[in-house]
Design a protein around this motif. Structure first.
Motif, mmCIF file in Angstrom:
data_model
loop_
_atom_site.group_PDB
_atom_site.id
_atom_site.type_symbol
_atom_site.label_atom_id
_atom_site.label_comp_id
_atom_site.label_asym_id
_atom_site.label_seq_id
_atom_site.Cartn_x
_atom_site.Cartn_y
_atom_site.Cartn_z
ATOM 1 N N SER A 29 0.845 -0.988 -0.140
ATOM 2 C CA SER A 29 0.035 -0.043 -0.118
ATOM 3 C C SER A 29 0.803 1.321 -0.022
ATOM 4 O O SER A 29 0.378 2.357 -0.481
ATOM 5 N N MET A 33 0.288 4.172 -2.391
ATOM 6 C CA MET A 33 0.212 5.662 -1.794
ATOM 7 C C MET A 33 1.109 6.771 -2.668
ATOM 8 O O MET A 33 0.849 8.111 -2.818
ATOM 9 N N SER A 295 6.371 7.255 4.818
ATOM 10 C CA SER A 295 5.575 8.193 5.752
ATOM 11 C C SER A 295 6.206 9.582 6.214
ATOM 12 O O SER A 295 5.506 10.239 6.801
ATOM 13 N N LEU A 296 7.588 9.576 5.807
ATOM 14 C CA LEU A 296 8.110 11.057 6.157
ATOM 15 C C LEU A 296 8.048 11.808 4.861
ATOM 16 O O LEU A 296 8.432 12.921 4.949
ATOM 17 N N GLY A 297 7.426 11.379 3.837
ATOM 18 C CA GLY A 297 7.369 12.056 2.476
ATOM 19 C C GLY A 297 8.858 12.041 1.707
ATOM 20 O O GLY A 297 9.270 12.780 1.341
ATOM 21 N N PHE A 329 5.043 -1.845 11.587
ATOM 22 C CA PHE A 329 5.060 -0.993 12.957
ATOM 23 C C PHE A 329 4.355 0.179 12.456
ATOM 24 O O PHE A 329 3.719 0.937 13.219
ATOM 25 N N PRO A 332 -1.473 0.608 8.201
ATOM 26 C CA PRO A 332 -1.967 0.100 6.672
ATOM 27 C C PRO A 332 -1.630 0.744 5.449
ATOM 28 O O PRO A 332 -1.610 0.463 4.285
ATOM 29 N N GLU A 333 -1.252 2.318 5.820
ATOM 30 C CA GLU A 333 -0.848 2.921 4.754
ATOM 31 C C GLU A 333 0.460 2.796 4.011
ATOM 32 O O GLU A 333 0.729 2.903 2.939
ATOM 33 N N TYR A 336 -0.698 -2.913 3.982
ATOM 34 C CA TYR A 336 -2.138 -3.017 4.190
ATOM 35 C C TYR A 336 -2.459 -4.034 5.197
ATOM 36 O O TYR A 336 -3.084 -3.928 6.134
ATOM 37 N N TYR A 365 2.504 -6.123 14.057
ATOM 38 C CA TYR A 365 1.258 -5.410 13.555
ATOM 39 C C TYR A 365 0.538 -4.459 14.459
ATOM 40 O O TYR A 365 0.806 -4.479 15.606
ATOM 41 N N THR A 366 0.069 -3.563 13.975
ATOM 42 C CA THR A 366 -0.740 -2.511 14.680
ATOM 43 C C THR A 366 -2.140 -2.947 14.771
ATOM 44 O O THR A 366 -2.630 -3.671 14.053
ATOM 45 N N HIS A 368 -4.459 -0.797 13.768
ATOM 46 C CA HIS A 368 -5.465 -0.171 12.730
ATOM 47 C C HIS A 368 -5.172 -0.630 11.377
ATOM 48 O O HIS A 368 -5.320 -0.208 10.215
ATOM 49 N N MET A 369 -4.470 -1.879 11.454
ATOM 50 C CA MET A 369 -4.338 -2.543 10.105
ATOM 51 C C MET A 369 -4.875 -3.975 10.093
ATOM 52 O O MET A 369 -5.267 -4.616 10.979
ATOM 53 N N ASN A 370 -4.981 -4.431 9.038
ATOM 54 C CA ASN A 370 -5.679 -5.608 8.653
ATOM 55 C C ASN A 370 -4.924 -6.752 8.905
ATOM 56 O O ASN A 370 -4.584 -7.538 7.752
ATOM 57 N N ALA A 371 -4.424 -7.131 9.933
ATOM 58 C CA ALA A 371 -3.557 -8.420 10.385
ATOM 59 C C ALA A 371 -3.949 -8.715 11.980
ATOM 60 O O ALA A 371 -4.297 -7.924 12.732
ATOM 61 N N GLN B 90 -8.967 -2.872 17.251
ATOM 62 C CA GLN B 90 -9.490 -2.574 15.948
ATOM 63 C C GLN B 90 -10.628 -1.961 15.872
ATOM 64 O O GLN B 90 -10.831 -1.165 14.911
ATOM 65 N N VAL B 93 -10.626 2.038 16.219
ATOM 66 C CA VAL B 93 -10.125 2.903 15.237
ATOM 67 C C VAL B 93 -11.371 3.549 14.365
ATOM 68 O O VAL B 93 -11.014 4.730 14.035
ATOM 69 N N LEU B 121 -6.743 6.673 6.590
ATOM 70 C CA LEU B 121 -5.852 5.656 6.941
ATOM 71 C C LEU B 121 -4.701 5.434 5.744
ATOM 72 O O LEU B 121 -3.792 5.167 6.194
ATOM 73 N N MET B 122 -5.442 5.253 4.643
ATOM 74 C CA MET B 122 -4.403 5.052 3.591
ATOM 75 C C MET B 122 -3.726 6.451 2.621
ATOM 76 O O MET B 122 -2.848 5.970 2.082
ATOM 77 N N LEU B 124 -1.812 9.285 3.927
ATOM 78 C CA LEU B 124 -1.248 10.393 4.926
ATOM 79 C C LEU B 124 -1.305 11.974 4.545
ATOM 80 O O LEU B 124 -1.743 12.479 5.303
ATOM 81 N N ARG B 128 -2.834 15.839 6.749
ATOM 82 C CA ARG B 128 -1.903 16.608 7.178
ATOM 83 C C ARG B 128 -2.184 17.862 6.705
ATOM 84 O O ARG B 128 -1.390 18.933 6.899
ATOM 85 N N TRP B 195 1.200 16.568 11.332
ATOM 86 C CA TRP B 195 1.795 17.543 10.459
ATOM 87 C C TRP B 195 0.953 18.730 10.139
ATOM 88 O O TRP B 195 1.369 19.568 9.568
ATOM 89 N N ARG B 216 -2.660 5.483 18.297
ATOM 90 C CA ARG B 216 -3.194 4.263 17.844
ATOM 91 C C ARG B 216 -3.535 3.468 18.859
ATOM 92 O O ARG B 216 -2.682 3.434 20.009
#
Lengths: 454, 285
Positions: A29, A33, A295-297, A329, A332-333, A336, A365-366, A368-371, B90, B93, B121-122, B124, B128, B195, B216
């Protein structure tokens, strides 16, 4: 550069090696993105086909981030052995994959090969490999390092005792350390993520774990996972550090975001040589993971897996004692679901090992993800079969400070017993002395933290 | 009334509600059975050397210790406890912050560009940036040129905002007032990430932005909030320029205590004109 591919009556075009690498990646994912992933399944295969025909010299001549502007690229290129590279420069990536998997290629061959490869070449090979390919190739390679204990010996599997506490309560941390040790977890390191990043608080944790290790004569090392500059300040002011930690990424921009550079890492390494408590010569513990750059761009249109490979190319410059991914860690972004996390873990283990690194894995896994736990355990078992050096050990698999799930003390013991693996040699003797382990199996006293009562 | 009696009554009430919803199970039939999850965290080490030691250790940390094992695996109860907590996290969220909480806290509701939770979520970037209407609102209505602007973000836990902000925000505000630090009216930004504070800083022209954002959810709590502070962010601002303070909730750093502490940090930041790693490595006098 213009690369075209005819496939099943369709026509595909790529404009750079970087684009081919990104589109040849398995679906993730984070690449979607960043708008650099393949647009269709067939385009992905077209990219893999093109990649398999590219020569290593094509990849060498086209680093995904230019040498002139990026410290990570500079370190990777400056550290490689040009003689070995010249001898394989005409190989295609397809041939590289065949060589890695061949019965005729052994661990020593791969160790030598590694020194002639750039990180992009290693990433490229992994993109042409399936799960079984990655596990089999990983199994061939095992790299050792020494801090106070020796990690990476054949037949041994180590664990970081990750006894975190939400507000760094020292007694609470030590309680979880005792629990972990009673399951045989902690031979890689007793490594705490601090909640409070102040030098005073970090020093307090370091002192507590150091004194506990001294008191019980445990053959291991201590560490806190604070920012490297905080640890350096703690070290300068007399805190006992056996192993120094830092998170790394695969581009200069992302490493700057992390507040780290070659100059800082060099200074920290010198500081450990003169002020650290451990034998060495390997003083660093690095954490990495697919997705941090996006995620840091700071991905610079490079796919997550290739950036992860470059992180290993950067990390190996400082000859670390431990390196592990924490792909999964972030959320999902970037990865996924369980399937994407498992794939990333297998890639990371293989790529880390082909960089000659003493590689561990953190299948995570966190929420908010699908795992879920099932996915994590699959990733744990597969990478153990692939010969990972170590995993984390978290009480009940639930990190109450970082709010994510990682391998538990129970999983640690299970992975060892499942494959007949032993703790690190010195640590195993200590476990026997404490009555926790006999002949490589936990005794009836294991899991009872009150054995540390005086 | 004792606790057990209350629980019993609540459970009976819940049972009534369930059957009212047209549930076709007849709980009076002779083969009906009810199962209730025992939420107590119990020590279940077999034949421990010293049970009291383990019970005491359990009281020192929310970590899952003293849970014993069968072979090398978790016992059934602890395995299911873990899976139940994961399931609850889950679900947490995907909940929005209750409007009444925002009203009580007198927080204007702004929005990021994320249209729904999936996009949030998908993608970012969507979280921001402020959406157009919110950016305009901030430009027109916010108080400019103050020392501090407070932002409340739902982040990944609406529960964090609902349960922790009502104690944290007043404590922070009081702390700033005591120190004579000026601040604009705090705002809530729905489906926003850390951000977004950079855009807020630009639009309000403040020195320090502090984002109080729902973390989270973990298995131990879904009420946790983090504070991210940044001094005068610009296009060169990186992660290491932000100061973070996490785990603010009743079982971690108590919200009221955190509010007072954060006011101290802000006052230091204003004095040193820096945040993040540069602020952490400042020379202490």
């Amino acid at each position: 550069m213009r690369l075209t591919c005819e496939l099943k009556n369709s026509h595909f075009q790529f404009h750079s090696v970087r684009e081919v690498l990104a589109k040849a990646s398995e679906e993730k994912s984070g690449d979607t993105m960043a708008k650099i992933g393949a647009a269709s399944s067939l385009e992905r295969m077209a990219a893999k086909l093109v990649l398999s025909e590219l020569q290593l010299t094509d990849i060498y001549e086209n680093p995904v981030i230019p040498y002139e502007t990026d410290e990570t690229t500079q370190i990777i290129y400056d550290d490689m052995n040009k003689l070995i590279y010249q001898s394989i420069a005409s190989w295609t990536v397809g041939e590289l994959r065949n060589y890695i998997l061949s019965h005729d290629t052994n661990a020593s061959d791969l160790k030598k090969l590694s020194r002639g490869l750039t990180s992009e070449m290693i990433s490229a090979a992994a993109k042409l490999m399936s799960s079984l390919d990655l596990v089999l190739a990983s199994q061939k390679m095992k790299h050792q390092a020494h801090c106070n204990t020796t990690i990476g010996e054949p037949g041994r599997l180590a664990f970081r005792c990750q006894a975190n506490h939400p507000i760094d309560n020292i007694d609470g941390i030590i309680a979880s350390v005792k629990e972990g040790l009673s399951y045989g977890s902690g031979d890689a390191v007793i490594g705490i993520n601090p909640n409070n990043e102040s030098v005073e608080s970090v020093s307090r944790i370091l002192t507590a774990t150091h004194e506990f290790i001294e008191k019980w004569e445990i053959p291991t090392q201590n560490c806190t996972l604070a920012h490297i500059t905080t640890q350096m300040e703690a070290l300068r002011t007399g805190a006992p550090i056996a192993l120094m930690f830092q998170s790394l990424a695969g581009s200069q921009v992302a490493n700057e975001d992390f507040g780290v550079s070659k100059a800082i890492l060099d200074e920290a390494h010198d500081l450990m040589k003169t002020k650290g408590t451990s034998a060495g010569p390997n003083f660093f513990y690095f954490e990495t993971g697919q997705g941090s750059e996006v995620s840091l761009g700071a991905h610079a249109d490079v796919d997550m897996q290739t950036l992860e490979a470059r992180t290993y190319g950067y990390a190996k410059h400082w000859k670390p004692f431990m390196v592990n991914n924490v792909s999964g860690f972030i959320g999902p972004e970037t990865l996924y679901d369980g399937r994407q996390v498992i794939r990333a873990d297998l890639e990371d283990l293989f790529m880390g090992k082909l960089h000659n690194l003493p590689m561990g894995i953190a299948p995570t896994y966190t929420n908010h993800m699908n795992a879920d736990q099932n996915d994590q355990e699959i990733a744990g078992m597969l990478t153990t079969v692939g010969g990972a050096n170590f995993y984390m050990g978290v009480p009940g698999g639930d990190d109450v400070m970082l709010s994510y799930q990682d391998t538990s003390y129970h999983d640690d013991a299970s992975l060892r017993e499942m494959l007949g693996l032993r703790p690190l040699a010195e640590f195993e003797k200590w476990l026997e002395k404490m009555g926790i382990m006999e002949n490589g199996r936990l005794t009836k006293h294991a899991g009872d933290l009150s054995i540390f009562d005086e | 009334m004792d606790v057990e009696k209350i629980i019993k009554e609540v459970l009976e009430e819940l049972k009534k509600n369930t059957s009212q919803k047209g549930n076709d199970i007849d709980e009076h039939s002779p083969d009906a059975r009810t199962f209730t999850h025992d939420e107590r965290k119990i020590v279940s080490v077999d034949n421990p050397k010293n049970l009291q030691t383990i019970e005491h250790a359990r009281s020192l940390t929310p970590a899952r210790i003293g849970i014993g094992r069968t072979g090398t695996r978790m016992k059934t109860k602890h395995y299911l406890d873990f899976r139940i907590d994961h399931a609850a996290a889950q679900d947490a969220v995907f909940k929005d912050v209750d409007d009444s909480v925002l009203k009580e806290l007198n927080l204007p509701e702004l929005r990021s560009r994320a249209k729904d939770q999936e996009e949030y979520l998908m993608n970012l970037d969507a979280g921001r940036k402020l959406d157009k209407a919110s950016a305009e609102w901030l430009t027109t209505h916010s108080e400019k040129d103050k020392q501090v602007q407070i932002v409340v973000s739902d982040g990944l836990s609406s529960t964090g905002v609902e349960e922790t902000i009502p104690d944290l925000l007043p404590a922070l505000i009081q702390g700033l007032q005591v120190k004579g630090i000026t601040f604009g009216q705090p705002v809530f930004i729905k489906k926003s990430r850390v951000w977004v504070q950079d855009e807020v800083a630009t639009l309000t022209n403040c020195d320090v932005v502090i984002s109080l954002i729902g973390e989270r959810p973990g298995l131990a709590t879904s009420k946790s909030v983090s504070a991210y502070l940044v001094y005068r962010p610009n296009e060169k601002t990186v992660e290491a320029d932000r100061t973070v303070f996490s785990n603010i909730h009743e079982g971690g750093v108590p919200p009221v205590e955190a509010g007072a502490y954060l006011a101290d940090v802000i006052s230091e930041m204003l004095r040193h004109k820096a945040s993040g790693v540069r602020f952490a490595s400042r020379k202490k006098e």
